[in-house]
Write an enzyme that holds these catalytic residues in place. Structure first.
Site, PDB file in Angstrom:
ATOM      1  N   LYS A  44       0.805  -1.226   0.000  1.00  0.00           N
ATOM      2  CA  LYS A  44       0.000   0.000   0.000  1.00  0.00           C
ATOM      3  C   LYS A  44       0.837   1.275   0.000  1.00  0.00           C
ATOM      4  O   LYS A  44       0.422   2.302  -0.524  1.00  0.00           O
ATOM      5  CB  LYS A  44      -0.966  -0.002   1.178  1.00  0.00           C
ATOM      6  CG  LYS A  44      -2.048  -1.066   1.013  1.00  0.00           C
ATOM      7  CD  LYS A  44      -3.326  -0.687   1.696  1.00  0.00           C
ATOM      8  CE  LYS A  44      -4.454  -1.619   1.301  1.00  0.00           C
ATOM      9  NZ  LYS A  44      -4.262  -2.994   1.833  1.00  0.00           N
ATOM     10  N   SER A  61       1.688  -9.815  -0.942  1.00  0.00           N
ATOM     11  CA  SER A  61       1.282  -8.413  -0.735  1.00  0.00           C
ATOM     12  C   SER A  61       1.625  -7.832   0.626  1.00  0.00           C
ATOM     13  O   SER A  61       1.812  -6.629   0.758  1.00  0.00           O
ATOM     14  CB  SER A  61      -0.213  -8.268  -1.009  1.00  0.00           C
ATOM     15  OG  SER A  61      -0.971  -9.125  -0.186  1.00  0.00           O
ATOM     16  N   GLU A 103      -9.743   6.741   3.510  1.00  0.00           N
ATOM     17  CA  GLU A 103     -10.629   5.780   4.155  1.00  0.00           C
ATOM     18  C   GLU A 103      -9.775   4.577   4.520  1.00  0.00           C
ATOM     19  O   GLU A 103      -8.746   4.322   3.884  1.00  0.00           O
ATOM     20  CB  GLU A 103     -11.742   5.354   3.191  1.00  0.00           C
ATOM     21  CG  GLU A 103     -11.387   4.220   2.208  1.00  0.00           C
ATOM     22  CD  GLU A 103     -10.298   4.591   1.202  1.00  0.00           C
ATOM     23  OE1 GLU A 103     -10.098   5.790   0.956  1.00  0.00           O
ATOM     24  OE2 GLU A 103      -9.641   3.670   0.674  1.00  0.00           O
TER      25      GLU A 103
HETATM   26  C1  LIG Z   1      -5.151  -4.030   1.616  1.00  0.00           C
HETATM   27  C2  LIG Z   1      -4.452  -5.299   1.370  1.00  0.00           C
HETATM   28  C3  LIG Z   1      -4.850  -6.182   0.343  1.00  0.00           C
HETATM   29  C4  LIG Z   1      -6.069  -5.958  -0.498  1.00  0.00           C
HETATM   30  O1  LIG Z   1      -6.085  -4.793  -1.252  1.00  0.00           O
HETATM   31  P1  LIG Z   1      -5.810  -4.780  -2.816  1.00  0.00           P
HETATM   32  O2  LIG Z   1      -6.139  -3.383  -3.219  1.00  0.00           O
HETATM   33  O3  LIG Z   1      -6.705  -5.787  -3.446  1.00  0.00           O
HETATM   34  O4  LIG Z   1      -4.389  -5.118  -3.023  1.00  0.00           O
HETATM   35  C5  LIG Z   1      -4.108  -7.325   0.118  1.00  0.00           C
HETATM   36  N1  LIG Z   1      -3.025  -7.622   0.875  1.00  0.00           N
HETATM   37  C6  LIG Z   1      -2.618  -6.815   1.880  1.00  0.00           C
HETATM   38  C7  LIG Z   1      -1.421  -7.209   2.673  1.00  0.00           C
HETATM   39  C8  LIG Z   1      -3.298  -5.622   2.161  1.00  0.00           C
HETATM   40  O5  LIG Z   1      -2.892  -4.836   3.163  1.00  0.00           O
END
Ligand SMILES: *Cc1c(COP(=O)(O)O)cnc(C)c1O
Length: 404
Positions: free
Chosen positions: A89, A377, A111
């Protein structure tokens, strides 16, 4: 043919900017300048140097040999979990804060659901000395106390959204309301590839550093910049968008997206938008969302707070309709097991969101030569309490996972 956004802000029939009159000037202003501002050499230099020295990029591309031995193929992990603040993010919030500065905005709103995007926004606001207001559902404020504390420590004001189910969509509504009331001095940092055009494209562009790095890293490690598969979890879709951005028009690369099935697709407690959803408009764009026959938004559910959004980005809606991507899903339980498995096999504790992607590895029947990149992610520190609650770690202390 391209799967990227067109000049009018659409991906096929999805996207656009369906916004109240009062937001038109703010959104139009952003749309008219974002591409030029981002392309400026000074912007690119500042963005790249912050990604390198502050975020810690490039994130490693790691060949997970033990995981590959279990599932076949050569499985690479794109380590977004190693970024500052622990997830992908931050790539987007760095980009947007630089944009806000150039637009001479003094006040930042965002948000947040689980608090991950709120923390990433509070972080860049602290860095740039800008006022930060984060809208968060009251229910989420109770569930995500450590992230609320982080945001406050970083100097952000956390404002509870008390309408509706008091979760992410309500927080988003409050943020939009704020923006309507403060159009001049405020920039709204949206946390995923959702919202009115240009947000989906802008956020995807900032996250595209993920696949930009994958290309040269794969080339360096395998001699070929293309993998056979890319695998990512989807909440709104931003980590997936970043991981596929530079590959999406190359149909030799198969894309597998994974949604949260919660307690099961037909349990009434799920966030599998592409299966349960239908066409409609949410937060300013036309996409696929979970709704009743009368167009009331259905509350999504997933044990992972980052995946329980009732829609998906318009880019993904189009990719699904055109069958450019395959969508699978994983339940809470399958994701929990996958988290434990990666921890035991590779010594990496993943975020619960990411674990949904890992949970489908067994369904892909990878051949020995197949190269697959999983977008890892985020890291699992924030989910430890959940892992402790659900995984009976004491009983599992000396057990090895299956197949090892
Ligand atoms: C917020 C988040 C997601 C989901 O958000 P996307 O916009 O679909 O990437 C996935 N993995 C992690 C670690 C997150 O913090």
């Amino acid at each position: 043919m391209s799967y990227h956004v067109n000049k009018e802000g659409f991906y096929g029939e999805y996207g656009g900017a369906f916004i109240p009159e009062m937001l038109y000037a703010s959104v139009e202003n952003l749309r008219s300048v974002y591409l030029d501002l981002i392309a400026e050499p000074a912007f690119q230099n500042e963005f790249k140097s912050l990604l390198k020295d502050y975020v810690g990029r490039p994130s490693p591309l790691y060949l997970a040999q033990n995981l590959s031995n279990k599932y076949g193929g050569q499985i690479y992990l794109k380590r977004e979990d190693l970024n500052h603040t622990g997830a992908h993010k931050i790539n987007n919030t760095i980009g947007q804060i630089l944009l806000a500065k150039r637009l001479k905005k003094k006040r930042i709103i965002a948000e947040t659901g689980a608090g991950q995007h709120g923390v990433a926004t509070a972080t860049v606001c602290a860095l740039m000395g800008l006022e930060c207001i984060v809208y968060m559902g009251s229910t989420d404020i109770k569930r995500q106390a450590p992230n609320v504390a982080r945001m406050k420590m970083l100097g952000a004001k956390v404002v509870p959204a008390t309408s509706g189910s008091q979760t992410l969509k309500d927080a988003t509504n409050e943020a939009i309301r704020d923006w309507i009331n403060n159009p001049k001095d405020t920039h709204y940092i949206i946390g995923s590839v959702v919202g009115p055009h240009p947000y989906p494209d802008m956020v995807a562009l900032f996250q595209s550093v993920i696949s930009e790095e994958m290309k040269w890293q794969l080339k360096e490690q395998t001699g070929d910049e293309n993998p056979n598969y890319i695998l990512a979890c989807v909440g709104g879709g931003s980590n997936a968008a970043g991981a596929i951005y530079h590959y999406v028009d190359n149909t030799d690369v198969e894309i597998v997206l994974v949604e949260a099935a919660g307690k099961g697709i037909n349990s009434g407690h799920s966030a599998a938008t592409s299966v349960l959803g239908s066409k409609g408009i949410i937060h300013g764009s036309k996409t696929i969302l979970m709704q009743t026959k009368d167009g009331q938004i259905v509350e999504p559910y997933s044990l992972s707070a980052g995946l329980d959004y009732p829609g998906i980005g318009p880019m993904h809606a189009h990719l699904i309709d055109t069958k450019r991507v395959q969508v699978l899903n994983a339940t809470d339980q399958q994701a929990l097991e996958a988290a434990l498995e990666l921890s035991r096999l590779e010594g990496i504790i993943p975020a619960l969101e990411t674990s949904h992607a890992l949970a489908v590895l067994g369904q892909l029947s990878l051949k020995k030569k197949d190269r697959l990149v999983v977008c890892l992610s985020g890291r699992g520190d924030k989910d430890l309490a959940t892992y402790i609650d659900y995984l009976n770690l004491d009983d599992k202390a000396h057990n090895k996972t299956d197949g090892k």
